[in-house]
Every structure is written in C-alpha cells, then in structure tokens.
Design a protein around this motif. Sequence first.
Motif, mmCIF file in Angstrom:
data_model
loop_
_atom_site.group_PDB
_atom_site.id
_atom_site.type_symbol
_atom_site.label_atom_id
_atom_site.label_comp_id
_atom_site.label_asym_id
_atom_site.label_seq_id
_atom_site.Cartn_x
_atom_site.Cartn_y
_atom_site.Cartn_z
ATOM 1 N N GLU A 198 5.673 -13.151 2.541
ATOM 2 C CA GLU A 198 4.989 -13.503 3.663
ATOM 3 C C GLU A 198 5.167 -15.002 3.936
ATOM 4 O O GLU A 198 5.202 -15.793 2.771
ATOM 5 N N GLY A 199 5.050 -15.481 5.174
ATOM 6 C CA GLY A 199 4.858 -16.716 5.427
ATOM 7 C C GLY A 199 5.455 -17.330 6.478
ATOM 8 O O GLY A 199 6.621 -16.637 6.907
ATOM 9 N N ALA B 49 9.465 -21.145 4.186
ATOM 10 C CA ALA B 49 8.052 -21.139 3.733
ATOM 11 C C ALA B 49 7.863 -19.646 3.427
ATOM 12 O O ALA B 49 7.946 -18.797 4.298
ATOM 13 N N GLU B 50 7.494 -19.328 2.108
ATOM 14 C CA GLU B 50 7.354 -17.832 2.047
ATOM 15 C C GLU B 50 6.422 -17.992 0.481
ATOM 16 O O GLU B 50 6.658 -18.638 -0.375
ATOM 17 N N ASN B 51 5.737 -16.996 0.570
ATOM 18 C CA ASN B 51 4.638 -16.950 -0.716
ATOM 19 C C ASN B 51 5.370 -15.651 -1.574
ATOM 20 O O ASN B 51 6.622 -14.881 -1.262
ATOM 21 N N TYR C 70 1.575 -20.844 1.926
ATOM 22 C CA TYR C 70 3.031 -20.589 1.819
ATOM 23 C C TYR C 70 3.732 -21.497 1.447
ATOM 24 O O TYR C 70 3.865 -22.673 2.026
ATOM 25 N N PRO C 71 4.206 -21.539 0.153
ATOM 26 C CA PRO C 71 5.108 -22.727 -0.468
ATOM 27 C C PRO C 71 6.430 -22.737 0.259
ATOM 28 O O PRO C 71 7.001 -21.803 0.690
ATOM 29 N N LEU C 72 6.918 -23.962 0.246
ATOM 30 C CA LEU C 72 8.199 -24.197 1.046
ATOM 31 C C LEU C 72 9.285 -23.811 -0.205
ATOM 32 O O LEU C 72 9.201 -24.236 -1.394
ATOM 33 N N PRO D 250 5.556 -28.459 -2.462
ATOM 34 C CA PRO D 250 4.659 -28.519 -0.980
ATOM 35 C C PRO D 250 4.592 -26.845 -0.331
ATOM 36 O O PRO D 250 5.401 -26.067 -0.560
ATOM 37 N N PHE D 251 3.333 -27.122 0.224
ATOM 38 C CA PHE D 251 3.140 -25.827 0.963
ATOM 39 C C PHE D 251 2.325 -26.182 2.308
ATOM 40 O O PHE D 251 2.268 -27.089 2.552
ATOM 41 N N VAL D 252 2.220 -24.919 3.139
ATOM 42 C CA VAL D 252 1.706 -24.977 4.326
ATOM 43 C C VAL D 252 0.680 -23.911 4.280
ATOM 44 O O VAL D 252 0.742 -22.917 3.672
#
Lengths: 562, 385, 327, 307
Positions: free
Chosen positions: B151-152, B145-147, B119-121, B93-95
């Motif tokens: 970042e994220g 959440a971090e890519n 930004y994937p969880l 999942p991501f945001v």
Amino acid sequence: MSNDDDLILKVRHLSKTFDKHVALRDVSFDLKRADTLGVVGESGSGKTTLARCILRAIDPDVGGTVEFNSEQIGWVSLSSLRHNELVPLRKEMQMVFQDPYSSLNPRMTVRQIIEEPLIIHHEGNSNERLERVREMLDLVQLSQDSLTRYPHAFSGGQRQRIGIARALILNPNLVVCDETVSALDVSVQAQIINLLEDLQKTLHLTYIFVAHDLAVVRHICNNVLVMHNGVVVERGDVDHVFDHPQRNYTKLLLSAIPSPDPDIRMDPKNRDILEQPEPVVNGYGLVEGPVWHGDHGLLFSDVIFGGVYAVNESKEVNPVFEHRRGIGGMAIHAEDGMVVSGKNVSFKRFGESESILLLDRDPDNGNVGYNDLTTDAAGRIYVGSLGSSPVFDDGLEPRAGNLYVIDLDGKSRVVAEDVQLTNGLGFSPNGRTLYHSDSRRGQIYRYEVGRNGDLKPREVFHEFETGAPDGLAVAEDGSIWVANAGAGGVAVLEPDGSQHAFISIPVPMCTSVCFGGSGLRTLYIVSGSNGVEGDRNGGVYRYEADVSGLPLTPARVQIPAP
Amino acid sequence: MSEVVLEQPPKAIPLETPEELNLLTPRQLAWRRFKRHRLALISGVILVIMYLVAGFAEFFAPYVTTSRNVSAINAPPMDVRFFEHDGTFHIRPFVYGYDLHINEHTWAREYTENPEKIYPLRFFARGETYELWNLFEGDIHLFIAENEEGEGYIHFLGTDQLGRDVFSRVIYGGRISLSIGMLGIGLTLFLGVLFGGFAGYLGGWVDRIVQRMIEVLQSLPTLPLWMALTAALPAHWSSLRIYFGVTIILSLFGWTALARQVRGRFLALRNEDFVIAARLIGSGQNRIIFKHMMPSFLSHTITTATLAVPGVILGETALSFLGIGIRPPIVSWGVLMEQAQNYQVISMTPWILYPGLFVVIAVMAFNVLGDGLRDAADPYNMGGQ
Amino acid sequence: MLHYVIKRLGTMVLTLAFISVIVFVVIQLPPGDIVTSTLERMEASGMQASDEYVQNLRARYNLDKPLYLQYLNWIFNFVQGDLGYSYIYSKPVNELVWERLGYTLLITISAVIFTWVVAVPFGIYSAVRQYSIGDYFVTVVALVGLATPNFLLALLVMFFAWEWFGISIGGLYSMEFRDQSFSIPKLFDLLSRLWIPGSVVGMGGTAVTMRILRANLLDELNKPYVVTARAKGVKPIKLIFKYPLRIAINPFISTLGLLLPTLISGEAIVSMVLNLPTTGRMLLQALLAQDMYLAGSFLMLLAILTVVGMLISDLVLAWSDPRIRYE
Amino acid sequence: MMTDNILEIRNLGVRFQTDTGVTNALNDVNFDVPRGKVTAIVGESGSGKSVTANCIMRLLQPPGKIVSGSIQFNPSRTEPFDIVAIRDRDPRIYELHGGLISMVFQEPMTALSPVHRVGNQVSEAILCHRDVSKEGAMAEARDMLRRVGIPNIDTRIEMYPFEFSGGMRQRVVIAMALVCNPEVLICDEPTTALDVTIQAEILTLIKDLQAELSNSIIFITHDIGIVAQIADYVVVMYQGRVLEIGTVRQVLKDPLHPYTKGLLAAIPGNVPKNVRLSTIATAVGDADITTPFPLKSVGDGRLVSLP
C-alpha cells in the motif's frame, strides 16, 4: 604596342559611385612590372576604393577598364570578367590589408589561413601544401610552431606577416598593400617595410602601395599617385612629385608633414588654397572670351575697355591686341592667330593688327553682333548672334538671335534659331552633343550634332533657378562647367543634367570659364564688374580642377584673302 | 630565398596575452569566458537536468498522467521524512499517509497526516506500467512509496481535483512545454535565418520587403493574434496535431528579431576584411558563406535563439492557460494551471500553482544561459579585459 | 523634423494597411463562418433552414462575395467608423468595444507609468553600483520578474490579497461602486485600484526595461565624452544625469515602442484573470464564436493602439535625440 | 629657472590586475614638467604614456591602480599638493579637473556629448569652476571658440557636435579644455585620428595658443615628427619606464639610449631611399633595454636609463 610587355596593369577611366557619392572619378594609369606605385591621399580620397576596384573586391562603375598582363594568358580585362572567371587570375594578384585584426578569420588556425589559397586553387596534396606553408612561415620570419595557433595569439606585426604569407603563397606578381603598415608601431612598421622590400627583390613582385604616410611611400615607392576627392590630382616619379609638387593639394599635403628634425620647422599651407579660386589678375572692366593657348597662356578680352591680353602661369600679363572693344568670344585658329567675335566675326593673326572678316554683321536679321564661339573636332566654328544686345544698348527691343556655323570653306549658315541671349558653347567629349547657354532664358540647350555639323532640334538640358548661364567649358569626363553671371561662380553639371558642385568667386558677375595649364587641369574663371561704367573690378581667377578640360581643336576655317 | 635578410626574431616585442592563452582554440576561449559566468553555467546544468527528466518522464514520474488516487483528491503536498513524529530515525525516507475529514461547516476536504501509515520510498522500483515514448513498455520508476503490504502513495506536490499526482503531471507537462520551446525555436531559427539571410545577402527590394514585413509583425500585439490563430485550430484535431499547430503559430511571429539580427550580421560580415580576403584568394560563394561567414554568425544566432526560447514557453503556457492552446489529455505546464482560474480554487489548493514555479525556473535559466552565451560568443572579446 | 514626422506617418499608414490584411486573413482562417455556425445551432435545436434563408443570411453578411471584396467592404466601413455588427451580442460592434478599449488603454498606460517609475531609478542604481549587492539583488528580482508569466503573477497577487487581507481585487471597482453611475468618488476608487493590474501587467516590461537601461548606461559610462566631461570638472551626480543617462535614455525611449505589443498582450490575459471589463475576455469569446466583426475590430483596434504608441515613442525619441531630428 | 616645475612625478608605479594576470603598466616613472613649456612624452603602444596622463588627471580606471609614488603639483609655489595622495572626495579633485589641469583626448569624434549643443558643453566647463551667470559663461565660451578658429560662431554655438567635421570638433575640445585657463594642458594623441592636413592645423593652433596663454603642455604622441615640431622637452618611454629625458634637440639630434636611437632610425623619412630601415631590434643590438636601470644624470640636464 611593343612596350606593353613591360607593363603589368593598365587602368583607364576607372570610376566608382556609392549610392550618389562618387568615391572614385576617372582614374587612369599604367603600372610597370616589378615597380612600386604609391597611392597617397587623406581619408575619403578614394585610395582604398581604387585598390579594391583594381582587384575587383568591389565592382567599379561600367565604363572604366582595368587590364592585367597575366603570365598565363597575357593581357586580360579584369573589369569585364565575371567573378568566377577571375578565380584563376587571383593566383597572380593579391592583397594585404590594413587591419591585422579583422583581416584574419579568428576561427581558423594560421596553417588553415595560409593554406587556404592552395586548397582553393587545387595545388598539391596535403603534405606538399604543409611544406609550402612551412616555407612561407620561414619567408615571413614566423616560427614553425605558429602553425597550430589562432590569430589571437599574435601581435599586430606578426598578424601582418601572416597576412603577407597568405597573399604570397600562390606566387602572385601583383600585390596591393592597402595601408599595410599604418596600424603598426614605428619599429614594427620598419620590420614589415623591410620584409616587403626583401620579398620584392627575391620574388620580383609589383606593388601598389596605398598609404597616407608620405614618408613611408617615399621610402619604398618609385612612382606615386596623389588622390583627392576621388580624383588623381598629381602623379609621377615619387621624388619629383614630392620635391616639386605642382598641384595645390599636393603642396598642402606635403607642407602638413611634421619633420622629425626639430630644426626644420613645419609651415603648413592653409587649406583655403583648395577651396577657393585664386585671383590671377584684376583691374579690368568686363573680362570675356577666355581661351587657352599653349604658348601665350590664357588669352582673354576686356569687353568694356578693350584689348586682348595673355596671362601666363606666373601671372605675367602681356597685351596681345590693343583697343578693340566688344570682343565677346575667342578661339584659337590653326594659322597662328585667333578668331574673335564682336560686332562681326573676324580672324586676327598674332602680331598683326589687321582683321580679316569671317562673318559679317547681319542687321536685316536684327543682328547687332556675335557672342561666344567654339570649334568642333573638324575645326568648324560655331557662333551665336545677338538679336539685341544688353552690352551694346542700341535701344532695340530684345529679339531672338541665331546660331551659325562657319564651315571649313569659310561659308556660313544658320544651324539653330530662336536664341534669346546666346552665350557659352561647348561640345561633349565624343563631339556628338553641343551645349549652349541662353542667358536670358536661364537655360542650357543641348543639340545632337548631325552630319556636316548640322544640329538636330534642341532640348533643354538644364535650367538655372538663380543667375544666368554665361560662358561654359566641357571637361574630359563630360562634365559641363558653366559660369553663372549673377550667382558668382561656376556650376559643374553632370552629363545627365544634374549639378554636382559649385565653385564660388568673390564677385557676383562670373562671365566665363575655360580649362588651361599643363594637362588642362586648371580652370580659369573670368569676371566682370557688374557692367558699371568705369568700374575696374573684372579679373581672372584660377582653380585646381579635379578633372582635365577637353582640348579644343583650333579653328581650320579657310581665311579669305585680305 | 637565401637573399632575404633575416631580422632578429621579434622577441623584444612582448606578446599581448600570456602564453597559455595563446595556445587555446577560439572554442576553448569561448568556453573559458562562458565558465567565468557562474550563473550561466548553473543555468545550463539546470536545463540539462530538466530536459533529461522531461525526456524520461515515464521513469522519473511515479505515476502516469491519468492515474487517479481517489483517496487523496485535492490533497496537499506531502513531506518526505527521515524521522517519525516520535523521533525514530529511518535510513530509508518515507511519507505519512493521509486521513480524510470533511469539514462540517464548509464541506471542504481536509487531510491530516496519519503517523500510523508509513509509506517508505523505494527507488528503481516497479510501479505503474507505462510505454516509454510509446515504444518500450516498462514499469520501473525512479521512486515510488509503498509499504510491506504494497500500500502507499506519494504526492510530492499534492494532487488535483481528480486526485492526480501534481508532481508526475509537472514532469509530463515539462516534456510538452520544454519541447515546444525547442521545436518552436528550431522553426523560428529556420525562418529567421532564411528571411534574414535572404534580406542581408540579396539586399535591394528583397531586403526592403523583408524589413517591412518585420516591422509590421513587430508592431502587432502577439497574444491576441496567437489567440485568434489558436482559436482557429479545429476542435476535432488530435492532440498531436494541435501540439504542432500551436508550435507553428508561436514561431510564426517569433522570427522577426532573429531575422533582423541575422540580416545585420550578414551585412556587417560581408564587408569584414577577412571575408574580402577570402574572396580575393578566389574562394567561391559557398566557401565564403559556409566556411567564413557562417561560423561567426552561428554563435550569435544560437545566442539569440536561446534568448528567444522563453518567449515560446511563456506563449504556450499563456494560451494553454486560457484553454485554447494544448488540450487535454496531453498535459503541459499551461494546461496544468488552467484549473487555477480563480482565487477560491487557489486558496483551497494553492499547490496547483506549482507548475508555474517550473515555468519560472526554466525561463529564468534560459535567460541567464543566453546572457552567458552572448558574453562568450564574441571572438574579439579575448582574455580578461 | 517636419519631414521626419511626415515620413513616419506615411510608414504608419502603410504598416496599418498591412496589418489590416493580416487581421482579415486571421479572422477568416477558421473553417466555416457565422452562417455555418448559425445553421449548426439551428440544426441542433431541430430547425431546418431553407436555401433561400441561407442565401439571405450570406448576403446580409456579404459572405456571398469574393474574399477581396469582403475585405474591401470591411476595411472601407472600418475606416468610416462602422465596425460592423456583433453576432453573439446582437449589437453594433461600436457599442461594445470602445469602453473596453478605453479601460485597456488606461491599464496599459498605468503599466507604462509603473514600468518607468520602477525601472528608471533601479536601472540607474544597478548600473552606477555595478557588481554591488544591491545590483545583484535588483538583477535577480528583475530576472524573476522577467520569467514569471503575468497571469501567474495576477493569480498570486489575487491569492495573497485574499489570504492576507481578505480582499477581493478582481474587477476595476470596489463592490460599493460597481453598479453606480460615474462620479468623482468612483473615479478615485478606480485610480486606487488601477495600480494592481498596472503593476502586474508592467512587471515583465519593468524587468526588461531595467536591464536595458542598465546595459545602456554601463555602455555609456566609459565613453570618451563622459571622461571628457569628468576631466573638465563636472561633479559625479550631475555627470551621470547630464551625460550618460541623457544618452542612455534614447534607446530606452525606443524600447517603449517595442514594449507596447508586450504590454497590450499582457493586459489581455491579466484582465481575464483579474476579471476586468477590458478587451481580453470578449475578444476570446468573439474568436471562439467566430464573431468576425467583433474579433476583427478588437484585433485591428489593438494594433492601431500599438502602432500609434510606437509612433509617439519614435517622435519623442526624435525630439530628444538631435541626430535623428536632423537627418 | 631650473627648478620651476609645474609637476614633479616621482617613482610612479601603476599595476593592472586582470583575469589573465598582473601587469606593471608603470614602473618607477620619474620626470618633471617645466612651467610654461611643452613636454612631449613619446613611446610606442604599451609604453605607458596614456596611463601616465590618466594618473596626472586622476582618471585612472580600475583595474588600473597607482601602487607607489607621488605627483607634486606646483611644488615650488604656494599650496602645492600631491595629486596621488588626495582622496576621491577631496574638493581639490574638481578644481584639478579642468581648473588646474585639462585634457584633450585622442578621438574628437567621441569626446563630445552627441546630444548637447557645443556652446553648452564649452560653457559648462566655466560653470564648473567659477561663479558666473550662464550668459557670462556663454559669452566666454563664444570668445574661446573664436580663438580656436571656429567660424560663424553665432550659428555654430547652437549646433551639435555631429554637425562638425573632425578637425572642428577637436577645436571645440581644445576650447573646452582651455576655457578655464588651466595651468597644465595634457594632449593625449590629439591628432592621431585626424588627417595630416587637419593635424597640421591643430598642431599650429596648440602651438599658437601655448605661446599666447603660456600654459604648460604635456603632449603625448608616438610620432617623432610631431615631437620635433611641438616639444621643448622630451620624455622617452618604453614598457612603462622612462628611458631618456632631455630637450628636444638633445634627444632627437643626439640620442643616448639605444632604444631612442632605434626609434629614430626606424622612421622612413630619416633614412635615404633604398637603404633598409633599421628596426629597433637591429639598432639596439646586444644592448640591454629591458633591465630597469635608474635614470642617471649625464650633464646638461639630461637623464638617461643606462647602467
């Protein structure tokens, strides 16, 4: 006493008051070892209170005593021990309750419940205790796999068995069964009754069996106490009491039981026999001076038409003396005669017409005659004089009278003055207090009795708001029963001056009272016909009192030679 | 013993309850009754989860309370996604990250999702460092959440006016609000059992005084009084002292209902046959109280206590909302809602009301749980009837 | 009955006496007093107060006397209708509190009315149709109502009124009436807006009351006297209204008394959110500024309001339940 | 007349479904209630006596449910109907309640509404069934209360039940039940909660009123003494079944079923002192009382459930 060894329990003057309500009043009885005593009565009769007071589940009022014949230490007064001192005695006396549901802790297993008494009294180790519990289960005929179960798993009858096992595991001598079978169905009830009887035979138990079911009590008890309103109204061998009830209440109770035989019709007595005094005789002018004589029955006088009569318990009337008017007070004399008061105070021997003067009229003192009299424990006579009498309308202004004592040597003296209209007299049970009504002032006086029968200055003990206090009698428990002329009945006063009951008669003019009958349990109430000339509505009533009257000592005053 | 004639075993009389019920202990029976109350069971589970999350807030919250995301101030909640706008599916999942615009007319900040910023969880990943219960240092969070570039950000429930993550703060706030509920009720329980027990056990004038006291306290409007007392807490106190101060104040007026109940139970139990029976076999005072009376009113007391927790939580929330209860930097659900004092703020950033949702859930759960416990607590309520 | 009223009045006076002590202690609790906070303020603005000035100030507020005298002085004046002087408003407290208290009373009463109007029918429905879908629905709504802090509810109502209808529901009057003197249209305006704070304040209480009524009614429904009434041929609707409801309503009346403290508490906070000119905000200010006469008066008057309300509910209960009346 | 029954109960079955399982509270219950007589149903707790009464009154509450059978009301006269078959909203239900059949309950302390005056509660029964004015109903109520022996009617009628003693309350309940002159009066253990002296008064009252009004009475009790005193016919029940039916003399003097014998033998008054009471278990011995044998006629109108 030697025969004390047969006894297990002596109860004396046990009372219990909750707030102001008297639940138990002056109960006394003895209980033999291995006997079964039934206590019967309706709800509110005090039977459960009695059971709980004996075992000190509740503390009885100060004054009553319960003595218990302990196997360990002999006679001991349960009622005066502190609660922690009672603990070792608990082994010898136990209780089985009525409600098989609420008497077992729902959060304990059967083993914990039955074993707990052993733990508390430090008996045996864990294995021995378990062994005892198993024995008890056998004894009360419960299966061994009950041990780990909780009370909710059992039927009412089975729970009652658990309660019995808990009560018996310490090998008690005295077991109080408080309505133990009342909540059970007939067939279960029969099982439990059989069990209790078997256990009594094997373990030599003494039972106090509290119940409202008279059939059950009759089946398993030897002796019975019948209770009503906190008082024991009748006692004795159970068959005798049930076959020949003496008291109205017992008769009422027995008559109300529906017989299981359809051919024996129930004929319940009317409750009214309890509440109303029963008329004994009627047709007199103004009845006064009632006094109980063991042989003659109730003696009374007719002030207006004259004569002294005796009426026995079968309501048969016999004249004792004829045509002597104005006798206001009477007492029994030890020399087979009686002391009567009227214009003077004199002695009359039974069967003879002659009067022997004891205390003459004293006109200089404004004295027109004498009224009620009584005797103290030594046999002295106390009698009041009338300053002017409403009975003998002699046209004089009302004046105060005196209270005289006639000593044993026959000499008299004034012991109190300023009595407006002297009336009933009576001593407290310990003889230290004299009660005296003054009808015109509407008050009861109270004198402390000093040495030689002298009286200390009086105090007002009770004041009536309506009517006028007339004759009075004192009961064993210290209560004062005052006839109230005008109010149509008898007020029952406590020793502290408060009124706790009132017994009505159908006519307003209630003149005097006295205790009589076997055990002085019957209250005789006499009445007049409002003083109307020619009216013959005066009579005698009787009432089943809930206490015994105080026996009066016959006068022992020396009789002068004629 | 042999003289006793044995009856036939009473097997002809049927037992009132089926055999398997007979083998249960009272506790098992209570559990059976409780289990039948489905909602109460669910409420219990919800509360356990809430307390667990609040207890390990440092781990469950992606950020610490003071951490600010200046690029997302007053940002709305983010959606957690599995599909991109073009329909591409991600197993993880991501945001989407936010782009910020300033509305030229209103000068309000407006955020739009930027499909470029994915930004994937990451679960059980290293994030901000924290001190668990001020004792153990750590940086593992349940999720962040971090890519790939490191970042994220994730703001599940949006951010407040300083760019702090509302979700994280709700979790930390829960620690305070829920623990005040428990602590307060502990104190209430203590006072209630103490006063109620004394009144019921001693009776007489002690009872009358306690009764009078209860009556007086119950006829006072609590909130104004709480306000007066919390306003009296010195401004210079540390947050921790304030925390305990508020807890004590909230319990000070809450014990009355409990005391009344304890007193009533005590009086009733004192005359129960099984308690009299215990006295007659020679049990001492302590044994009677602790072995026979305590267990059966403990269950009732716990039930009442459960039903009283919501009052404490709501009280704390209200006081903190007014700015006189818990004070920042410590956060509670009430403190979090303090910002929402007027409708302009709410209409711009309605998500700052989310803490309120958690208050509602917690309070409801306690109420339902209390109902369930009450039904289960009665030892005479056996079987199905 | 008269005996009961007198007894009940007696306990009320006693309760109020206790409460006055509690209130006095509470407002005395904060360290320092008006004088110290005045001095702090003076110092902050660079002024120096002479000892004489401080003493005068203390004497003026009776602060130089022992605490119990201060209490007696306060309560004696209070009983005579002199509520003291508000430091922060520089006005007698009498000029400040009454209108606000009036509005508090108004909102509380409308909350009570709302509570009953909603709780009674739904409570009855819920009990009579036990375990129906309607019952579950009502129960869930009640639970949510019970669990929502009323300030949150006030915020939500305010928010949705603004979002959906674009109206501001803060204040007791609409914009156009706000500065007008009192008039009949203004009264109607007030009444038309009163239901909002009334329902918000009453929400929690409604939930409680509904649950209580339902439980009471369920208890009563299977009582022998209801079965007896059914067995003599009373028809269902009349049966419920005449018997179980009539009896279930008694404990329900007594909950009104217990509800009042909650309602007055709720009113205090809701009025702050909805910006209503009632006691809440001013009480808070007074408490924070240690304006003891103003705060004390508010606390005491709110307590009196509650206690009198409880008295009324007890008397109504006694009137409706012969068993209490004849005691 | 042999067949003049006011009620004929046939194959009545009732089931209770609870969380702990299904119980058959009544199994195939059959008996008749003769017109103008007192029929006693006797049995221990759990025998189904009260369930039977509630079925006749249509007062059976869930989880209880009638699963079979019929209760014919007034079978030999005009307009007979089956009480089991009529529906809940049928107006005949209200006629039945209090109009045709009335009931006196066990607990006089709780059977009256605590907040309504006694006169109101009694007169309401009349207003439910007849089109009379309130004053007329109150006058009839007053008359009925006098007949059940309430003294000082004028003040008593304005009083609340809690101001009455238990016996007086039960008199009020009886007045309430009889005020519409129902065909059948069901007395469900009306004296169990009362003291024995009050019980005697209430029994006498019921007997006298029955002689006067000649209603049919179903008297439910566990007390054989009461059965002997009040009943003309006896129905013995055990575990939801009827075991024996006959006149009071037949059943109590010459019981046929082992259970009835056991029941009689277990009464303490029936056994000499110092003799062990027989319990049902010992009296029944090896006889089978649990198998539901159908009732069979053994002559003289007696029925018994034996193989």
